[in-house]
Scaffold this motif. Sequence first.
Motif, mmCIF file in Angstrom:
data_model
loop_
_atom_site.group_PDB
_atom_site.id
_atom_site.type_symbol
_atom_site.label_atom_id
_atom_site.label_comp_id
_atom_site.label_asym_id
_atom_site.label_seq_id
_atom_site.Cartn_x
_atom_site.Cartn_y
_atom_site.Cartn_z
ATOM 1 N N LEU A 7 33.380 36.198 41.714
ATOM 2 C CA LEU A 7 34.609 36.783 42.237
ATOM 3 C C LEU A 7 35.602 36.937 41.099
ATOM 4 C CD1 LEU A 7 36.507 37.552 44.628
ATOM 5 C CD2 LEU A 7 37.053 35.120 44.791
ATOM 6 N N SER A 8 36.099 38.137 40.932
ATOM 7 C CA SER A 8 37.136 38.413 39.947
ATOM 8 C C SER A 8 38.376 38.871 40.706
ATOM 9 C CB SER A 8 36.660 39.501 38.989
ATOM 10 O OG SER A 8 37.743 39.958 38.203
ATOM 11 N N ILE A 9 39.487 38.177 40.498
ATOM 12 C CA ILE A 9 40.753 38.547 41.132
ATOM 13 C C ILE A 9 41.775 38.732 40.020
ATOM 14 C CG2 ILE A 9 42.582 37.880 42.728
ATOM 15 C CD1 ILE A 9 40.580 35.951 44.030
ATOM 16 N N SER A 10 42.370 39.912 39.965
ATOM 17 C CA SER A 10 43.445 40.127 39.004
ATOM 18 C C SER A 10 44.648 40.661 39.759
ATOM 19 C CB SER A 10 43.016 41.080 37.882
ATOM 20 O OG SER A 10 42.623 42.310 38.405
ATOM 21 N N GLY A 11 45.812 40.246 39.297
ATOM 22 C CA GLY A 11 47.042 40.647 39.953
ATOM 23 C C GLY A 11 48.108 40.963 38.939
ATOM 24 N N LEU A 12 49.078 41.743 39.359
ATOM 25 C CA LEU A 12 50.176 42.134 38.492
ATOM 26 C C LEU A 12 51.431 42.232 39.348
ATOM 27 C CD1 LEU A 12 50.734 43.011 35.546
ATOM 28 C CD2 LEU A 12 50.286 45.340 36.264
ATOM 29 N N VAL A 108 39.116 49.366 50.374
ATOM 30 C CA VAL A 108 37.897 48.579 50.228
ATOM 31 C C VAL A 108 36.741 49.552 49.996
ATOM 32 C CG1 VAL A 108 36.335 46.949 51.355
ATOM 33 C CG2 VAL A 108 38.795 46.803 51.790
ATOM 34 N N ALA A 109 36.001 49.330 48.915
ATOM 35 C CA ALA A 109 34.817 50.138 48.608
ATOM 36 C C ALA A 109 33.648 49.184 48.399
ATOM 37 C CB ALA A 109 35.052 50.972 47.355
ATOM 38 N N GLU A 110 32.546 49.444 49.088
ATOM 39 C CA GLU A 110 31.412 48.529 48.967
ATOM 40 C C GLU A 110 30.113 49.258 48.708
ATOM 41 O OE1 GLU A 110 29.756 46.753 52.776
ATOM 42 O OE2 GLU A 110 31.756 47.341 53.463
ATOM 43 N N THR A 111 29.255 48.566 47.956
ATOM 44 C CA THR A 111 27.879 48.984 47.757
ATOM 45 C C THR A 111 27.023 47.785 48.141
ATOM 46 O OG1 THR A 111 27.764 48.238 45.463
ATOM 47 C CG2 THR A 111 28.519 50.507 45.840
ATOM 48 N N GLU A 112 25.732 47.895 47.929
ATOM 49 C CA GLU A 112 24.835 46.806 48.316
ATOM 50 C C GLU A 112 25.113 45.508 47.555
ATOM 51 O OE1 GLU A 112 20.078 46.146 48.334
ATOM 52 O OE2 GLU A 112 20.812 48.093 49.049
ATOM 53 N N GLU A 113 25.533 45.615 46.287
ATOM 54 C CA GLU A 113 25.736 44.411 45.475
ATOM 55 C C GLU A 113 27.156 44.269 44.943
ATOM 56 O OE1 GLU A 113 22.858 43.577 42.537
ATOM 57 O OE2 GLU A 113 21.192 43.779 43.924
ATOM 58 N N ASN A 114 28.109 45.016 45.508
ATOM 59 C CA ASN A 114 29.444 45.009 44.942
ATOM 60 C C ASN A 114 30.485 45.387 46.000
ATOM 61 O OD1 ASN A 114 31.078 44.841 42.525
ATOM 62 N ND2 ASN A 114 31.360 47.051 42.746
ATOM 63 N N ILE A 115 31.606 44.686 46.011
ATOM 64 C CA ILE A 115 32.731 45.036 46.883
ATOM 65 C C ILE A 115 33.983 45.057 46.017
ATOM 66 C CG2 ILE A 115 34.131 44.372 48.878
ATOM 67 C CD1 ILE A 115 31.613 42.758 49.830
ATOM 68 N N ASN A 116 34.716 46.157 46.056
ATOM 69 C CA ASN A 116 35.983 46.288 45.336
ATOM 70 C C ASN A 116 37.112 46.388 46.347
ATOM 71 O OD1 ASN A 116 35.342 46.378 42.472
ATOM 72 N ND2 ASN A 116 34.239 48.260 42.972
ATOM 73 N N THR A 136 43.673 43.325 42.501
ATOM 74 C CA THR A 136 42.382 43.984 42.392
ATOM 75 C C THR A 136 41.327 42.895 42.456
ATOM 76 O OG1 THR A 136 43.331 45.704 40.997
ATOM 77 C CG2 THR A 136 40.938 45.488 40.977
ATOM 78 N N MET A 137 40.396 43.052 43.371
ATOM 79 C CA MET A 137 39.374 42.034 43.591
ATOM 80 C C MET A 137 37.999 42.680 43.501
ATOM 81 S SD MET A 137 39.089 39.602 46.969
ATOM 82 C CE MET A 137 40.798 39.184 46.816
ATOM 83 N N ASN A 138 37.093 41.995 42.817
ATOM 84 C CA ASN A 138 35.715 42.457 42.731
ATOM 85 C C ASN A 138 34.802 41.311 43.121
ATOM 86 O OD1 ASN A 138 33.097 42.622 40.742
ATOM 87 N ND2 ASN A 138 33.636 44.563 41.670
ATOM 88 N N ILE A 139 33.935 41.562 44.092
ATOM 89 C CA ILE A 139 32.952 40.577 44.551
ATOM 90 C C ILE A 139 31.599 41.158 44.188
ATOM 91 C CG2 ILE A 139 32.027 39.321 46.537
ATOM 92 C CD1 ILE A 139 34.824 40.186 47.916
ATOM 93 N N LYS A 140 30.872 40.448 43.340
ATOM 94 C CA LYS A 140 29.615 40.974 42.818
ATOM 95 C C LYS A 140 28.517 39.941 43.004
ATOM 96 C CE LYS A 140 29.850 43.666 39.313
ATOM 97 N NZ LYS A 140 29.377 44.990 39.638
ATOM 98 N N ALA A 141 27.358 40.410 43.445
ATOM 99 C CA ALA A 141 26.198 39.527 43.600
ATOM 100 C C ALA A 141 25.903 38.860 42.264
ATOM 101 C CB ALA A 141 24.991 40.321 44.076
ATOM 102 N N LYS A 142 25.732 37.540 42.285
ATOM 103 C CA LYS A 142 25.421 36.811 41.056
ATOM 104 C C LYS A 142 24.093 37.319 40.526
ATOM 105 C CE LYS A 142 26.660 32.203 39.647
ATOM 106 N NZ LYS A 142 26.765 30.830 40.049
ATOM 107 N N GLY A 143 24.038 37.547 39.232
ATOM 108 C CA GLY A 143 22.821 38.087 38.642
ATOM 109 C C GLY A 143 22.905 39.593 38.475
ATOM 110 N N ALA A 144 23.813 40.230 39.217
ATOM 111 C CA ALA A 144 24.019 41.675 39.041
ATOM 112 C C ALA A 144 24.792 41.885 37.747
ATOM 113 C CB ALA A 144 24.793 42.253 40.231
ATOM 114 N N ASP A 145 24.849 43.087 37.294
ATOM 115 C CA ASP A 145 25.553 43.411 36.057
ATOM 116 C C ASP A 145 27.047 43.165 36.256
ATOM 117 O OD1 ASP A 145 26.152 44.377 33.556
ATOM 118 O OD2 ASP A 145 26.164 46.472 34.201
ATOM 119 N N PHE A 146 27.566 42.050 35.727
ATOM 120 C CA PHE A 146 28.967 41.672 35.916
ATOM 121 C C PHE A 146 29.792 42.091 34.708
ATOM 122 C CE2 PHE A 146 32.552 38.715 35.718
ATOM 123 C CZ PHE A 146 33.068 38.881 36.992
#
Length: 149
Positions: A7-12, A108-116, A136-146
Motif C-alpha cells: 500500500l502506497s499512500i501519498s498526500g499533499l 477509483v480505478a482498478e485492474t486485476e492486480e492494482n487499485i488506484n 493518492t493511494m495505490n494498492i498493488k498485489a505483492k510480487g507485482a511490479d511495484f
Amino acid sequence: MTKDVLLSISGLQFVANEDGPGEPVEVITPGDYYKKNDKHYVLYDEVMEGFEGTTRNIIKVGPDCLDITKKGVANVHMMFEKNKKNVTYYYTPYGSLLIGIDAKQVEVAETEENINVVVNYDLEVNYEFLANCNITMNIKAKGADFRLS
C-alpha cells in the motif's frame, strides 16, 4: 488481487495563506487485502513515533468513496464521499480535534492486480477551513511490479 498487498499512500496539503508548495507525506507499507460486497478492504498497522502501541488502519474503497478507520494510539473514522461533507472527531494522544472533510473528487480505478484511488478534499478543523488536500493511494498485489509514481 492477492491477500498480501503493498500500500502506497501519498498526500499533499495546500494550507490557506501559505506561499509555496504544500508538504508531501508518503507511506509505503505491507497490508492485508480482501473484497467483500463489492468493496475493497486493506488492513495494516501503524506505529506512532514516541508512543507505545500501534494504530490499526482499516481502509474501505467503494466505487465513489473512501472510508478510513484508525483504532489504537489514534482513533478516527473518516469518510470521503464526492460532493458530501462529513464531520468527525479525530482522537490523538495530544487531544481531540473536530474535523470536516468536504470531498470534491473521489476516483477509483482498478485492474486485476492494482487499485488506484485519488481524493481531493477541503479540510476543516473546528469549523475553520485549514487546507485543500489530496490523497493518492495505490494498492498493488505483492510480487507485482511495484513502482512509485
